[in-house]
Each structure stands twice: as C-alpha cells, then as structure tokens.
Design an enzyme around this catalytic site. Structure first.
Site, mmCIF file in Angstrom:
data_model
loop_
_atom_site.group_PDB
_atom_site.id
_atom_site.type_symbol
_atom_site.label_atom_id
_atom_site.label_comp_id
_atom_site.label_asym_id
_atom_site.label_seq_id
_atom_site.Cartn_x
_atom_site.Cartn_y
_atom_site.Cartn_z
ATOM 1 N N TYR A 92 0.820 -1.214 0.000
ATOM 2 C CA TYR A 92 0.000 0.000 0.000
ATOM 3 C C TYR A 92 0.858 1.270 0.000
ATOM 4 O O TYR A 92 0.365 2.364 -0.232
ATOM 5 C CB TYR A 92 -0.942 0.034 1.216
ATOM 6 C CG TYR A 92 -2.040 -1.020 1.164
ATOM 7 C CD1 TYR A 92 -2.311 -1.730 0.009
ATOM 8 C CD2 TYR A 92 -2.814 -1.289 2.288
ATOM 9 C CE1 TYR A 92 -3.303 -2.697 -0.032
ATOM 10 C CE2 TYR A 92 -3.822 -2.253 2.254
ATOM 11 C CZ TYR A 92 -4.061 -2.952 1.095
ATOM 12 O OH TYR A 92 -5.038 -3.903 1.049
ATOM 13 N N ASP A 127 -10.502 -8.793 8.123
ATOM 14 C CA ASP A 127 -11.930 -8.636 7.829
ATOM 15 C C ASP A 127 -12.628 -9.991 7.826
ATOM 16 O O ASP A 127 -13.741 -10.139 8.329
ATOM 17 C CB ASP A 127 -12.136 -7.964 6.466
ATOM 18 C CG ASP A 127 -12.289 -6.462 6.584
ATOM 19 O OD1 ASP A 127 -12.020 -5.924 7.684
ATOM 20 O OD2 ASP A 127 -12.667 -5.815 5.596
ATOM 21 N N ASP A 151 -3.069 -17.756 1.418
ATOM 22 C CA ASP A 151 -4.280 -18.342 0.825
ATOM 23 C C ASP A 151 -4.780 -19.498 1.679
ATOM 24 O O ASP A 151 -5.993 -19.656 1.896
ATOM 25 C CB ASP A 151 -4.038 -18.775 -0.627
ATOM 26 C CG ASP A 151 -2.785 -19.605 -0.815
ATOM 27 O OD1 ASP A 151 -1.908 -19.569 0.071
ATOM 28 O OD2 ASP A 151 -2.675 -20.309 -1.836
ATOM 29 N N LYS A 173 3.203 -15.097 1.476
ATOM 30 C CA LYS A 173 3.194 -15.920 0.268
ATOM 31 C C LYS A 173 4.651 -16.123 -0.162
ATOM 32 O O LYS A 173 5.057 -15.725 -1.263
ATOM 33 C CB LYS A 173 2.378 -15.234 -0.841
ATOM 34 C CG LYS A 173 0.885 -15.262 -0.601
ATOM 35 C CD LYS A 173 0.250 -16.611 -0.908
ATOM 36 C CE LYS A 173 0.204 -16.846 -2.405
ATOM 37 N NZ LYS A 173 -0.334 -18.194 -2.713
ATOM 38 N N ASP A 176 -5.153 -7.011 5.781
ATOM 39 C CA ASP A 176 -6.385 -6.292 5.460
ATOM 40 C C ASP A 176 -7.498 -7.313 5.200
ATOM 41 O O ASP A 176 -8.613 -7.217 5.742
ATOM 42 C CB ASP A 176 -6.125 -5.452 4.196
ATOM 43 C CG ASP A 176 -7.181 -4.399 3.954
ATOM 44 O OD1 ASP A 176 -8.147 -4.338 4.735
ATOM 45 O OD2 ASP A 176 -7.050 -3.647 2.973
#
Ligand code: NAD
Length: 370
Positions: free
Chosen positions: A142, A254, A226, A193, A250
């Site tokens: 980001y 959530d 994942d 990852k 993020d």
C-alpha cells in the site's frame, strides 16, 4: 505517579453516542476503583471539517501525540462524501495513523457464547473462538514505490504497486505478535506468500530469526496466506495470534472479524513504537463506521467502543484485571438476553444504547465485587 492521559475523539454519526457511554465507564473506574484518567476531548472527521475546515487540526494532532492513548469512535457520513480527498473525514483518521506511526493493527475476533448463532458459520466451528490478527499497517504494497498508472507505447496502460519490507519493519510487528501471544495462548502463526514472493520469503526468514533469538518459548508456525484464508473458515480455533503483512492482513482481519457476525461488537487497536519510557503510541477504535442510518436515535451498540477501551486498559495501561471486569460485564449482560438492534435475536430483549450501557455499568459493580 502522573495521571494516565486519554484523548477522546468521538467523531461523527453514532460516534458521539457511543463515546458518551464510554465516558461513563471511565468515570466508573475513577469512582469505584480509584483509577483516574486525565481525559481530553477533540474533533476529528466531518465535525472537525465543519468547525475548522479540516478533518484534523494541528492542535488535535499534537494532543494525540502527547497523550498515553487515543480513543476514537468513528468518522464520516453522506454530508461530507463529496469533499476532496484531503478534506474528507477519513483523511483525519489516516493522518492520525501516519503521524503516530501506528505500524501494528490488532484485530481480535472473539465469539461470545450468547452470540454464537450470529455467525454465518456453524456454532461448533466458532463457539469459544478467540483469535487475534496482527496486521502490519504502515508498509508493504500500500505504500511501496514505485507505484502509479502509466501509459504504454502500445496504447495500453500499466498499473504498478510494489510490495516491499525491510528487516526492521518485519521485526517490530512480529515482536508485537510474540509479546501478545505470551499473554494469550502462546502461539503465533505467521502468514505470507513466501512460495511466490521474495518479500514473503524474507518475511518468513526474519520471523524465524527473531523467534530463534528472543521468543523460543512461543510456539511459531507458518501458513501461506491463501491457506490461512481457507483455514480461518474451516477451523478458525486452531489459531491464537496470526501475524501478517498489510495486504494479507487487510483481508484476513476482515474475514476473521466476520466469523463473529456482528460489527457492533468488534474493537481494534493500532500500536506504534515504544519510547524511552516504555510507552507506546496507541489508538483504539471500533471496527464499525459512523452508521449514519441509525445515528442520533440511541440505537447504536456501544459494545465495540467499550471493548476498544478494554483494549486500551490492557495494552496502554497494563490494567489486565480492570480490562477483565469490563469484558466479563459485557459477556454477562449478553448472557442475560439484552441486545441492541444489530445483534437482536428471537426471544431476546431489544434495548437502546443507553440501556445497554446502564446494564453493563451495573454488571461491572457486580463483577468487581466478586
Ligand atoms: P458502518 O460500519 O458505519 O455501518 C454498516 C452497518 O452496520 C449499518 O447498517 C450500521 O447501522 C450498522 N452498524 C455499524 N456500527 C453499529 C453499531 N455500533 N451498532 C449498531 N449498528 C451498527 O459502515 P458504512 O455504512 O459502510 O459506513 C458509514 C460511514 O462510516 C461512511 O461515511 C464510512 O466512510 C464511515 N466509516 C468509518 C470508519 C471509521 O471511522 N473507522 C470505518 C468504516 C466506515
């Protein structure tokens, strides 16, 4: 000892309503437990724009940097939706996070027994769930450079973002996760990852190095992001603390919060570096927004705000037993069947913001007396 200092930023919409109730809880600690806070209040978001033409004044920013902890309710609303980006209510929140250098975002996902049916998952999967996602908040894709959208000679366009992490950024957030785990279930799962991203591989290597050097007493595991997304809905109770980067955090935070099924119940904390006196910059806020659809009607659930204050008691003031009082009172009141509209279930008693707060305060008397 100097008084513990708090800056309250009620913000917009339901913000002032839920903050008003937290003030009562703060007063309760002074009256009943002799724990005093020096409390200041300020404006952030749309209300600050209306008063000063900016979503956060320099004075309020300076006060946020000076106090032990900032408690923010929520910002935003349709009234300010058409302002330019730097005037929008969210810009005030982003400035706070940036200038306080809040690099670790803590999002607990706890399922209260009384609300086990509010989750979309089967009760057996989520009953007793109590996990914490620690998300890196100031680095990664980001913020990485280069970034932007460019025109290509062939007439196409290219969008670029850069995922980048340096050792110190990984260590400081992993450190928060290990310290947290020591006060909870003593397990950290680090997620990235590393199979396809060098930044993920570095993340894993640095977490392992820090663990080996300083936190061998904590159980450490690794999971690709994942797979973590899948395991969070398959068997979320296997986790205690999950630490991950900005992007994956993020998404995973959530996802984890929705395991509980009730946005009016979810607190969060954002922590910065510790200073020479061992004090951390810290901002505590509910996950929910300003809920303009119910604002001003005494309908909001104050529990996410209360639990955010409980996190402040725990992480900024090291008042573990006091935080337990508030959290246990919330749980007991839910067990008696009181519900605000957002968590209403058949057969329960629907109450207003203020009645929910009254009940929790009364329950705090009882819990503290035991
Ligand atoms: P929201 O969280 O405000 O509301 C979503 C839904 O949940 C609404 O139906 C609302 O009534 C309900 N809800 C939320 N909190 C509740 C509570 N404590 N008690 C009972 N019901 C509750 O999200 P939204 O509607 O997408 O956004 C509304 C405004 O809030 C927007 O301006 C948005 O930008 C802002 N927002 C601010 C923050 C923040 O301050 N951190 C976070 C998210 C959204």
């Amino acid at each position: 000892m100097s008084k513990r200092s708090l800056l309250l930023l009620p913000g917009d919409g339901i913000g002032p309503e839920v903050m008003r109730q937290v003030r009562r809880v703060i007063d309760w600690y002074a009256r009943k437990r002799g724990i005093e806070f020096a409390v200041e209040e300020g404006l952030v978001g749309g209300c600050s724009y209306d008063a000063h033409g900016t979503p956060l004044t320099d004075e309020t920013m300076a006060r946020a940097l000076a106090v032990d902890a900032v408690l923010l309710a929520a910002v935003g609303g349709p009234k300010w939706d058409n302002l330019g980006f730097d005037k929008r209510p969210e810009a005030g929140l982003l400035r706070l996070r940036k200038e306080m250098q809040l690099f670790a975002n803590l999002r607990p996902a706890k399922v209260f027994d009384a609300l086990v049916d509010a989750s979309t998952l089967k009760p057996d999967v989520v009953r007793g769930l109590d996990i914490m996602i620690v998300r890196e908040l100031t680095g990664g894709v980001y913020f990485g450079e280069p970034r932007g959208i460019t025109d290509l000679p062939n007439g196409e366009r290219r969008g670029v973002n850069t995922q980048v992490y340096d050792t110190h950024e990984i260590h400081r957030v992993a450190r928060v996760a290990f310290e947290l785990a020591r006060k909870r279930g003593n397990k950290v799962c680090s997620s990235e990852k590393g199979n396809v991203m060098e930044s993920g591989l570095l993340w894993r290597q640095e977490v392992i190095a820090l663990h080996k050097a300083e936190y061998q007493d904590v159980e450490l595991s690794h999971m690709l992001a994942d797979a973590a997304a899948m395991q969070l809905v398959r068997n979320p109770k296997q986790f205690d603390v999950i630490v991950t980067d900005n992007l994956f955090g993020d998404i995973l935070s959530d996802e984890a919060s929705m395991l509980t099924g009730s946005i009016g119940m979810l607190p969060s904390a954002s922590l910065g570096a510790t200073d020479a006196n061992g004090k951390r910059k810290a901002l505590y806020e509910p996950v929910h927004g300003s809920a303009p659809d119910i604002a001003g009607r005494d309908l909001a659930n104050p529990i996410a705000m209360f639990l955010s204050f409980a996190m402040a008691l725990r992480w900024s003031f090291d008042l573990q037993a006091e935080a337990d009082i508030l959290e246990n009172a919330v749980e007991n009141v839910l067990n008696t069947g009181l519900r605000t509209g957002d968590i209403m279930q058949p057969g329960m008693a629907r109450v207003s913001t203020s009645v929910m707060a009254d009940s929790i305060l009364r329950e705090m008397d009882k819990v503290a007396a035991v």
